[in-house]
Design a protein around this motif. Sequence first.
Motif, short mmCIF file in Angstrom:
data_model
loop_
_atom_site.label_atom_id
_atom_site.label_comp_id
_atom_site.label_asym_id
_atom_site.label_seq_id
_atom_site.Cartn_x
_atom_site.Cartn_y
_atom_site.Cartn_z
N LYS A 336 0.83 -1.21 0.00
CA LYS A 336 0.00 0.00 0.00
C LYS A 336 0.86 1.26 0.00
O LYS A 336 0.47 2.28 -0.58
CB LYS A 336 -0.94 -0.02 1.20
N SER A 337 2.01 1.18 0.66
CA SER A 337 2.94 2.33 0.63
C SER A 337 3.37 2.63 -0.79
O SER A 337 3.40 3.80 -1.22
CB SER A 337 4.16 2.04 1.50
N TRP A 338 3.71 1.59 -1.52
CA TRP A 338 4.13 1.79 -2.91
C TRP A 338 2.96 2.32 -3.76
O TRP A 338 3.14 3.18 -4.62
CB TRP A 338 4.66 0.50 -3.51
N GLU A 339 1.76 1.84 -3.50
CA GLU A 339 0.59 2.29 -4.24
C GLU A 339 0.38 3.79 -4.07
O GLU A 339 0.16 4.52 -5.05
CB GLU A 339 -0.65 1.52 -3.79
N LEU A 340 0.45 4.28 -2.83
CA LEU A 340 0.29 5.71 -2.58
C LEU A 340 1.46 6.50 -3.14
O LEU A 340 1.27 7.53 -3.80
CB LEU A 340 0.17 5.97 -1.07
N PHE A 341 2.67 6.02 -2.90
CA PHE A 341 3.86 6.73 -3.37
C PHE A 341 3.86 6.87 -4.89
O PHE A 341 4.15 7.94 -5.44
CB PHE A 341 5.11 5.99 -2.90
N SER A 342 3.54 5.78 -5.59
CA SER A 342 3.59 5.82 -7.06
C SER A 342 2.50 6.73 -7.63
O SER A 342 2.71 7.35 -8.67
CB SER A 342 3.44 4.40 -7.63
N CYS A 343 1.34 6.82 -6.95
CA CYS A 343 0.30 7.75 -7.41
C CYS A 343 0.81 9.18 -7.39
O CYS A 343 0.43 10.01 -8.22
CB CYS A 343 -0.93 7.64 -6.52
N LYS A 344 1.65 9.49 -6.41
CA LYS A 344 2.19 10.84 -6.28
C LYS A 344 3.43 11.06 -7.16
O LYS A 344 3.53 12.05 -7.87
CB LYS A 344 2.56 11.10 -4.81
N GLY A 364 11.94 3.85 -6.56
CA GLY A 364 10.76 4.33 -5.83
C GLY A 364 10.29 3.36 -4.77
O GLY A 364 9.88 3.77 -3.68
N ARG A 365 10.32 2.06 -5.04
CA ARG A 365 9.91 1.07 -4.06
C ARG A 365 10.80 1.11 -2.82
O ARG A 365 10.32 0.97 -1.68
CB ARG A 365 9.91 -0.33 -4.68
N LYS A 366 12.08 1.33 -3.04
CA LYS A 366 13.00 1.42 -1.90
C LYS A 366 12.75 2.69 -1.09
O LYS A 366 12.78 2.68 0.14
CB LYS A 366 14.44 1.38 -2.40
N LEU A 367 12.48 3.79 -1.80
CA LEU A 367 12.19 5.04 -1.10
C LEU A 367 10.88 4.97 -0.34
O LEU A 367 10.77 5.46 0.79
CB LEU A 367 12.15 6.20 -2.11
N ALA A 368 9.87 4.35 -0.96
CA ALA A 368 8.58 4.20 -0.29
C ALA A 368 8.73 3.40 0.99
O ALA A 368 8.11 3.71 2.02
CB ALA A 368 7.57 3.53 -1.23
N LYS A 369 9.55 2.37 0.95
CA LYS A 369 9.77 1.54 2.14
C LYS A 369 10.41 2.35 3.26
O LYS A 369 10.13 2.15 4.44
CB LYS A 369 10.64 0.34 1.77
#
Length: 875
Positions: A336-344, A364-369
């Motif tokens: 879910k973190s990646w889902e929100l982060f990627s939308c932005k 981006g996945r690493k940053l979202a984590k």
Amino acid sequence: MAESAIGSVLGNVSTLAVQETTFLCGVNLEVGFLKDELQRLKSYLKSADAKRRSGDELVATWVSQIRDAAYEAENAIEAADYMEKRNRLKKGFMGAISRYARLPSDLITLHTIGAEIQRVKRKINEIFDSANRLKINLDTSDVEKVHIEDEYPQDYGTMHQNFEDINLVGFGDEYKEIVGKLVDKKENITLSVVSIVAMGGAGKTTLARKVYTSSSVKQHFEATSWVTVSQKFKGIDLLKDIMKQIMGSRDESIAKMNEYEVGKEIHDFLLQKRYLVVLDDVWETDTWDQINKRVKAFPDATNGSRVLLTTRKEDVANHVQMPTYVHHLKKLDEVKSWELFSCKALPSYKRSVIRDVDEFEKLGRKLAKKCDGLPLALAILGGYLSKNLNAQIWYDILSDWPSTKNGQMMRDILARSYKDLPNHYFRACFLYLAAFPEDYIISVSCLIELWIAESLVPHTQKHILEETARNYVTELAQRSLVQVLNRSRAHGWIERIRIHDILHDWCTEEARQDGFLNAIEKTAGQATASSSSDNLISYRLSFQTLIDQTLPATPNVRSLLGFKLESVSLPKLRFLRVLCIEKSTLQDFSSVIGGCIHLRLLRLTGCDSVTLPSSIGKLLYLQTIDIRNTILLSLVPNSLWDIPTLRHVYLDSEIKCSPTAPARSVRLQPKELQSFVLDLAPVGADFRFHDLMIFLGQMNQLTTFSLSMYNNIPAEVVNIFDNMPHLVDISLYKFDVLHMLHAGFPQSIRRLHLHANVIKQDPMPILEKLPCLVELLLSGYKGQTMCCSSQGFPRLQELALDRFSTEVWRMEEATMPKLFHLSLWRCFKMSELPVGLLHLPSLGHLQLCYMPQISEDDITRKELQQKGCEVETRG
């Protein structure tokens, strides 16, 4: 912010009349010199800023001296300009003399101005000498863009994201669960509480607001209210706010009520209703007790009424002495973190132009984590990175990621996003949000008028100031630095915003440390106007909760804002540019305001007992006057209409105009007027409405026009719009009889509200031809039939009809292709819904208010619901 100070001064000085005259005895040459010197100083500031932020106090003092010099230079230059403007407006013999010669008083003024300019020049020379000693270098690299270029077309389409839905990413299941707890009739029917508990930045308010605005919640509860409690609150203020929301009471009707009276009114109103009260951001365990301590304002009628509460503290949720369901809002998991982060960070409309999306997704996945499941951190970092689609930047952030707790992580993300804002104007506009109280709902129009009055919005060739400022607001929303509360359906732009508590705290601290603005939230006797650093002067002050005292301020203050101040006096502030006071009692206002000749914005909303002096006509730079919901003891002076710079005039809440106002309109000056809102109290027979028509007829730059009269508006008002080609927003309340609508409404109009006791001729053939009309509210049509033609209303999205006597409503195919929301109020002769509604392809919401004759078995109603149209009934 010294860059902001110099930028605004240079922009302002370039527009002054002092540049245009040859009679100022060399002052205009000095003005040119000062501009060049300030421009040169500006080039040193980037080099100085890094040293200042590293803690070098000498450099910090030097930077503040630059800002002081810039403001002092502007004050001197504007004094000369003011004298020139004043002389141009003089009439008769003395006016002729002052335009072609110099009166002794003018010569004295010019001598004083010249001496002041010489003093500022010496100060600037000393600043240059200090730069050499402090080893501050000239920096001409990386020139900032002055404004934001349009990234999207102005027709707000699918590219503009729904920020509210994006911020809800990851909370879908919890949203359904909480809505279910509130509306499920099988659950406990006694008054009970649903609490959302989580740390700051976890998304409590976003989730609660989505629940609060959901259609199922709105239909289930007969009365709803939302109040933000925060750390500083008064029980009486919360109760009054709730009363206004559930009962529609106006400020003046409850201003003098005590806590017991308000509580009893609320109790009696809610006794027979199923209601929902939202208490957002509760900090103290006894909050519920405090708002019920004198009278039980919220009755338990065992009908399923609910309280929805958000808090950071679990003990607050558990303390309420009612049946309670506590929902612990969890941090977002990795998916879910990646889902929100990627939308932005990687919205769909940008992915098509990115060469290597896979590389960005991997980083981006690493940053979202790293954001540890905090929606606020994910949204802000994602918004920042969406503006920096460079893989190296993403990699550098990942490499430098701080291994600290969430609090410091958020500060680092905020600082990075703030520094990345396109220019110093933009950064100043963001810091200006610290002027508002915590959890304050900010009107974007009012904010923009403040920014412009402060010269924080640069002049550009492509856009007027208001358009540039709205681009700023959109950019802040895209970066998740503000929360969008609602948009205008008519215009597409953002109408109201708020700033998250964490961002507000950061802005307040940064603004204070920069010497940009000082927000003072102390009680009487403890307030101080000094900044956190002794060597910084606060030129902008925002006061809250001061009682019975003169507002403390240094003589050089340029902006003074106050919220809910009780019985305060204004000091004499010679250089004041902005005065914004809300819900307060002012003493000695009329004796002070006439001397504030530099004033750009005067906003007194919800204030008591204000008198506008005739000397207000001396405020020759005034752009905005707003006295909505304020008790005005005097007539509006005719001298107001002589001010040449007026852009926005809001004179509502039953303003008293003199019988001749504005009789002097034949020599009217404010040709740049864009917004005009007038609410007239009862007037006598000698009111010269013809003069008002002449006045309005000259306003060919108006974009917003609202006229409300206790006595009926004369029908000829509809003829004045022929000369207003830029109008986009018209509100008229109310006419007695309109035989027919005038065909001269401007083609640019997007929103039209028109109230009449009687409209005799079908208004639709005229209105359906307006190509840009998006929102239409009509009241009073008394004809039996109404017809909407094919291809009519090509862009209409919202239609509200009130007190129509229509029995037959014909809709040809292809009419109103974009209509989404239809409201019918008190149309009692409409015994059944017209079949034509079934052919409107976009109709998604039908509201029936006080129309009991339309039963749930109505055939058209049933078919609409089967097609997915939401039908809501009230009354």
